[in-house]
Design a protein around this motif. Structure first.
Motif, mmCIF file in Angstrom:
data_model
loop_
_atom_site.group_PDB
_atom_site.id
_atom_site.type_symbol
_atom_site.label_atom_id
_atom_site.label_comp_id
_atom_site.label_asym_id
_atom_site.label_seq_id
_atom_site.Cartn_x
_atom_site.Cartn_y
_atom_site.Cartn_z
ATOM 1 N N MET A 276 4.607 14.069 8.021
ATOM 2 C CA MET A 276 5.411 14.704 6.953
ATOM 3 C C MET A 276 5.953 13.632 6.017
ATOM 4 O O MET A 276 5.607 13.576 4.839
ATOM 5 C CB MET A 276 6.521 15.541 7.625
ATOM 6 N N GLY A 277 6.772 12.727 6.611
ATOM 7 C CA GLY A 277 7.334 11.636 5.814
ATOM 8 C C GLY A 277 6.219 10.824 5.178
ATOM 9 O O GLY A 277 6.287 10.453 4.010
ATOM 10 N N ASP A 278 5.155 10.626 5.978
ATOM 11 C CA ASP A 278 4.043 9.802 5.500
ATOM 12 C C ASP A 278 3.337 10.423 4.300
ATOM 13 O O ASP A 278 3.059 9.760 3.305
ATOM 14 C CB ASP A 278 3.053 9.643 6.671
ATOM 15 N N SER A 279 3.093 11.742 4.389
ATOM 16 C CA SER A 279 2.365 12.361 3.282
ATOM 17 C C SER A 279 3.261 12.470 2.047
ATOM 18 O O SER A 279 2.785 12.392 0.917
ATOM 19 C CB SER A 279 1.793 13.720 3.705
ATOM 20 N N GLY A 280 4.568 12.606 2.279
ATOM 21 C CA GLY A 280 5.508 12.618 1.148
ATOM 22 C C GLY A 280 5.414 11.304 0.407
ATOM 23 O O GLY A 280 5.374 11.252 -0.829
ATOM 24 N N GLN A 281 5.321 10.214 1.190
ATOM 25 C CA GLN A 281 5.242 8.885 0.570
ATOM 26 C C GLN A 281 3.940 8.752 -0.232
ATOM 27 O O GLN A 281 3.928 8.223 -1.328
ATOM 28 C CB GLN A 281 5.270 7.855 1.690
ATOM 29 N N ARG A 282 2.852 9.271 0.380
ATOM 30 C CA ARG A 282 1.564 9.189 -0.332
ATOM 31 C C ARG A 282 1.614 9.961 -1.652
ATOM 32 O O ARG A 282 1.119 9.501 -2.662
ATOM 33 C CB ARG A 282 0.446 9.735 0.552
ATOM 34 N N HIS A 283 2.245 11.139 -1.572
ATOM 35 C CA HIS A 283 2.377 11.919 -2.810
ATOM 36 C C HIS A 283 3.173 11.158 -3.848
ATOM 37 O O HIS A 283 2.838 11.131 -5.025
ATOM 38 C CB HIS A 283 3.053 13.272 -2.526
ATOM 39 N N GLY A 284 4.237 10.522 -3.352
ATOM 40 C CA GLY A 284 5.087 9.735 -4.252
ATOM 41 C C GLY A 284 4.266 8.652 -4.927
ATOM 42 O O GLY A 284 4.329 8.483 -6.151
ATOM 43 N N LEU A 285 3.452 7.949 -4.134
ATOM 44 C CA LEU A 285 2.633 6.857 -4.700
ATOM 45 C C LEU A 285 1.632 7.409 -5.703
ATOM 46 O O LEU A 285 1.431 6.841 -6.769
ATOM 47 C CB LEU A 285 1.902 6.119 -3.580
ATOM 48 N N ALA A 286 1.037 8.554 -5.356
ATOM 49 C CA ALA A 286 0.053 9.145 -6.273
ATOM 50 C C ALA A 286 0.737 9.516 -7.591
ATOM 51 O O ALA A 286 0.189 9.307 -8.679
ATOM 52 C CB ALA A 286 -0.579 10.375 -5.639
ATOM 53 N N ALA A 287 1.950 10.032 -7.482
ATOM 54 C CA ALA A 287 2.668 10.424 -8.702
ATOM 55 C C ALA A 287 2.971 9.195 -9.556
ATOM 56 O O ALA A 287 2.793 9.220 -10.785
ATOM 57 C CB ALA A 287 3.964 11.151 -8.325
ATOM 58 N N ILE A 288 3.397 8.117 -8.886
ATOM 59 C CA ILE A 288 3.690 6.888 -9.645
ATOM 60 C C ILE A 288 2.417 6.383 -10.328
ATOM 61 O O ILE A 288 2.427 6.017 -11.504
ATOM 62 C CB ILE A 288 4.285 5.804 -8.710
#
Ligand code: HEC
Length: 138
Positions: A1-13
């Motif tokens: 969960m936390g991990d995929s949130g981070q990935r989404h964050g990176l993709a957004a950046i």
């Protein structure tokens, strides 16, 4: 969960950076195009007469100007991008009027320069300047 949130964050950046880069690149290109139109509009001159003048006054024997057939000289700097120069011949602030002045009377600006006075009139020098400013920044 936390991990995929981070990935989404990176993709957004990443997406934001890509977007900023493309908008920046486009507006830079657009701005330089407009600057070219703007600069050539700052001088009274008929750019259409310039290619003939460049041939008649032998500019092309000393300068490369890609858009004028036969202008392939290497004595002076290439003129294709002269509009982007900050100083003309390292001496004059590059304004449209200074460009015409230099073309008309380089020895009046500096008697030591290797560019000879060609005898081109100030009006014809303005025609050439208008052309160079229109052609230059691509
Ligand atoms: C005999 C060679 C010769 C001829 C002919 C000649 N030039 Fe030059 N031109 C030069 C040289 C050399 C320089 C560099 C001068 C300096 O830095 O003192 C120069 C500099 C310039 C510059 C400034 C370029 C820069 O990047 O700062 C412009 C503009 C220019 N010439 C336009 C023309 C035009 C237009 C003609 C024709 C009317 C012409 N020249 C004819 C040799 C020539």
């Amino acid at each position: 969960m936390g991990d995929s949130g981070q990935r989404h964050g990176l993709a957004a950046i990443g997406a934001v950076i890509l977007l900023a880069a493309s908008v920046g690149g486009w507006s830079w290109w657009n701005a330089s195009r407009h600057r070219a139109e703007f600069r050539s509009a700052l001088i009274e001159g008929d750019p259409g007469r310039a290619p003939d003048l460049v041939r008649r006054y032998g500019c092309g024997g000393c300068h490369t100007l890609t858009s004028v057939r036969g202008a392939a000289g290497r004595v002076g700097p290439p003129l294709d991008t002269v509009g982007q120069r900050v100083f003309l011949a390292g001496r004059l602030p590059n304004t449209p009027e200074n460009l015409a002045r230099w073309i008309h009377d380089p020895h009046g600006v500096d008697p030591q320069t290797a560019m000879p006075n060609t005898g081109i009139s100030i009006d014809d020098a303005r025609n050439v300047a208008a052309y160079l400013l229109q052609e230059a920044p691509r």
